[in-house]
Structures are given as structure tokens and as C-alpha cells.
Scaffold this active site. Structure first.
Site, PDB file in Angstrom:
ATOM      1  N   GLY A   9      41.213  34.632  27.938  1.00 11.30           N
ATOM      2  CA  GLY A   9      42.339  34.081  28.311  1.00 11.30           C
ATOM      3  C   GLY A   9      42.875  34.733  29.772  1.00 11.30           C
ATOM      4  N   GLY A  10      42.135  35.374  30.308  1.00 11.81           N
ATOM      5  CA  GLY A  10      42.244  36.084  31.594  1.00 11.81           C
ATOM      6  C   GLY A  10      41.573  35.176  32.738  1.00 11.81           C
ATOM      7  CB  VAL A  11      42.220  35.357  36.430  1.00  9.77           C
ATOM      8  CG1 VAL A  11      42.252  36.592  36.866  1.00  9.77           C
ATOM      9  CG2 VAL A  11      42.230  34.189  37.550  1.00  9.77           C
ATOM     10  CG  ASP A  12      38.517  38.651  36.141  1.00 10.16           C
ATOM     11  OD1 ASP A  12      38.668  38.340  37.070  1.00 10.16           O
ATOM     12  OD2 ASP A  12      38.810  40.000  35.658  1.00 10.16           O
ATOM     13  CB  SER A  13      36.702  35.146  30.822  1.00 12.43           C
ATOM     14  OG  SER A  13      38.174  35.015  30.163  1.00 12.43           O
ATOM     15  CB  CYS A  92      33.854  47.590  23.212  1.00 12.29           C
ATOM     16  SG  CYS A  92      34.505  45.873  22.857  1.00 12.29           S
ATOM     17  CB  CYS A 186      41.899  45.682  24.399  1.00 10.90           C
ATOM     18  SG  CYS A 186      40.616  45.859  23.103  1.00 10.90           S
TER      19      CYS A 186
END
Length: 338
Positions: A9-13, A92, A186
Site C-alpha cells: 500500500g506504499g509508493v515503492d511497491s 523478516c 512495522c
């Protein structure tokens, strides 16, 4: 090529998915539920759905909360209990993003897994990103060597500001360019101590000792301290700043000393993670994410432990953190500091 894209949901992905789709690949999105932080997932899933609908790609929601708890969250708590400093993002990446998610990608018949990490790959080795200020090669260095051949990092050649600019030129993605970036850990809202408070009493006062073993003050509970910290404890009669040198969790004691006493010229690793075949290395090492790399020699033993000798001493080496070894811009090994 059929590619699974990790979407947060972020700009990078989001830009990662857009670029791969535009290159003509068969793109499938996947959002991972890793923890139960209130209202965290609902908002993110709406964003992922918005992007998936715009790109006309299918997407999955993968519930990995149990795996995350066992492999990342509880080891985070246990490492602090032991008086060490954990590295949850490294765990992670190895076990969840480049472990369980990669397994899921293969189960869908995907040839590759793409993420929005700022890093590059060359000859099956992780390389630093073009954008040095956002480089994430350090956190990816925990990856299993076998996983690397399945990975793509489409943003590795881009600068973060250009990723945001790119998103801002596409009407549907404009809002992604201006949204607040996620925090490094996170599941931590404000401080790591708030996480630990759910499992134990972190406010048990204890003794502060100097390096000779003399009691020189009190502290508010050893879990509030990490190696190199210089505030939050009392040192009677001190005329210069004192730093945490060592933590004794069983005795609830912290040992403090001068900056000079923080200096370390050699240290040991267990279970070194090698990306090249070698019994010794002459390279550079980073002992924490934002630290500068330091020239070193590495001796690797049969049991995969290693001894690291530094050309120049470093300050505040923290047990539990990851050391990452570089040959110029390539990651050649990693391991957790003993």
C-alpha cells in the site's frame, strides 16, 4: 514472465507493480498480514485493492501472522530479554518476505518475486542501490543464497525522489507519492519498550556498575538500554559522559564506561551466511544499518562461526545486531554479532 509483487500500500511497491505491468509481465499482487496492530491492515488493503483495480491485476491477502510471531516478533522480545539488540527486519526478510512469500509465489507458478526494496542484483549477489540514502542491501543480507535467483528489485536503479515523482504523474497514484513513509519496524508504534511491556515488567530498577565492577548508580530496568546508550541512568561522581558497555540481564545490571571503553577492534559471529565460497575474507563490514563500512579481515571456521578483525576500531558494537560484509558494492556475507 509471471511475477508476484509484494504490495504494502506504499509508493515503492505500487511503482514496482506498475513498472512490471507496463513491461508486459503477468503481475500478481500480494499483501501480507504480519501482525495485529489495530486498523493497520484495513487501510493498506484498500490501497492495494485500488492499485490492483487500476492495473487490472489479481491480488492475494496472505495471512502470515503466526509465522511472523514465531520467526520475528517473539525473537525480537526474547533478544531484548537476553540484553541484546535485535534486528527484526533482517529476520523478516529471510523468513517471511524472501521465505514464506517466495514459497507462495512458487505455489502460484510465478517465476519471480518482486519487492520495492532499494537494492540491486548482479550475478546472484545483492548490490547496493543507486540511491545510497535509501539503500536496503544491509537488511536483505540475511536472505538465503538460494532465494536470490528468484528475486527482482525494480527500484534499485531509481532514486526515491524519482519514484515519488513518477507516481505523481499518474492520476490514480498521485496520493501514494505524498503519503507518510512507514516506520522502520512495522509493529512498533512509538518505542520498543511498549512492545516488551506486554510480556514483562520492564521497570525493575537495578545497579549501574563501572568497568571495574564498582556500583556507581542506579537504572530503571535493563531493557531500557542498548549498547552505546548514554542517557537514562545515574553515574555518581562522573566528570565525563558514560555509555552502556555491557548488559547483564540475569543480575539486572548495566556496565557503563567512557567512550574510549566502547571501542572494539574484533568480534565474533555465529552462523555466517556466505554468498561466495571462501574460508577468509578481506572486505568491508557494516555493524549497523546507518554505520559507515569499515575494512576488516574475516576468518571463517568449520562450524560456520567467524572471527572479525577490524582495521580501525568501532564504537558501540551491539550483540544481536547483524554485521554485513561488502566487496565494494556487493554483499558477500552476513551474520549476527555474538
Amino acid at each position: 514472465m509471471k511475477i508476484l509483487v509484494a504490495m504494502s500500500g506504499g509508493v515503492d511497491s505500487t511503482v514496482t507493480a506498475y513498472k512490471l505491468k507496463n513491461l508486459g509481465h503477468e503481475v500478481i499482487g500480494c499483501y501480507m498480514k504480519l501482525h495485529g496492530k489495530p486498523n493497520y491492515h484495513e487501510e493498506n488493503i484498500k490501497k492495494v485493492e485500488k492499485v490492483a483495480n487500476f492495473l487490472q491485476i489479481p491480488y492475494h491477502i496472505l495471512d502470515l501472522q503466526e509465522d511472523f510471531k514465531n520467526k520475528v516478533y517473539m525473537p525480537f522480545v526474547d533478544t531484548y530479554k537476553e540484553g541484546k539488540t535485535p534486528n527484526p527486519c533482517a529476520l523478516c526478510n529471510r523468513f517471511i518476505k524472501l521465505g514464506k512469500l517466495l514459497e507462495f509465489a512458487k505455489s502460484l507458478g510465478c517465476e519471480k518475486l518482486a519487492t520495492g526494496h532499494y537494492a540491486r542484483l548482479e550475478n546472484n549477489l545483492i548490490k547496493t542501490a543507486v540511491d545510497e540514502s535509501k539503500d536496503q542491501s544491509y537488511f536483505l543480507a540475511s536472505a538465503d543464497k538460494e532465494a536470490l535467483k528468484y528475486l527482482i528489485f525494480p527500484l534499485g536503479e531509481m532514486k526515491k525522489e524519482d519514484v515519488k515523482k513518477f507516481a505523481s504523474t499518474i492520476e490514480v497514484l498521485k496520493s501514494f507519492a505524498t503519503q507518510k513513509e512507514s516506520s522502520e519496524i512495522c509493529f512498533v508504534e512509538d518505542t520498543y519498550v511498549q512492545v516488551l511491556d506486554q510480556f514483562m515488567d520492564t521497570k525493575i530498577p537495578g545497579e549501574v556498575l563501572d568497568s571495574s565492577g564498582k556500583v556507581v548508580g542506579k537504572h530503571e530496568g535493563y531493557m531500557h538500554y542498548t549498547i552505546g546508550k548514554r542517557r537514562g541512568f545515574e553515574v555518581r561522581g562522573a566528570h565525563e559522559p558514560h555509555f552502556v558497555l555491557k548488559i547483564n540481564p540475569k543480575q539486572n545490571q548495566i556496565i557503563v564506561g567512557t567512550k574510549e571503553e566502547l571501542k572494539i577492534s574484533e568480534f565474533n559471529l555465529k552462523n555466517i551466511n556466505l554468498f561466495i565460497d571462501a574460508k577468509e575474507l578481506d572486505c568491508e563490514v557494516k555493524i549497523r544499518y546507518r554505520s559507515k563500512s569499515t575494512p576488516c579481515k574475516v576468518e571463517i571456521y568449520e562450524d560456520k562461526s567467524a572471527k572479525i578483525t577490524l582495521k580501525d576500531p568501532v564504537y558501540g558494537l551491539a550483540s544481536g545486531q547483524m554485521a554485513v560484509f561488502y566487496d565494494h558494492d556487493k554483499v558477500i556475507a552476513s551474520g549476527f554479532i555474538e
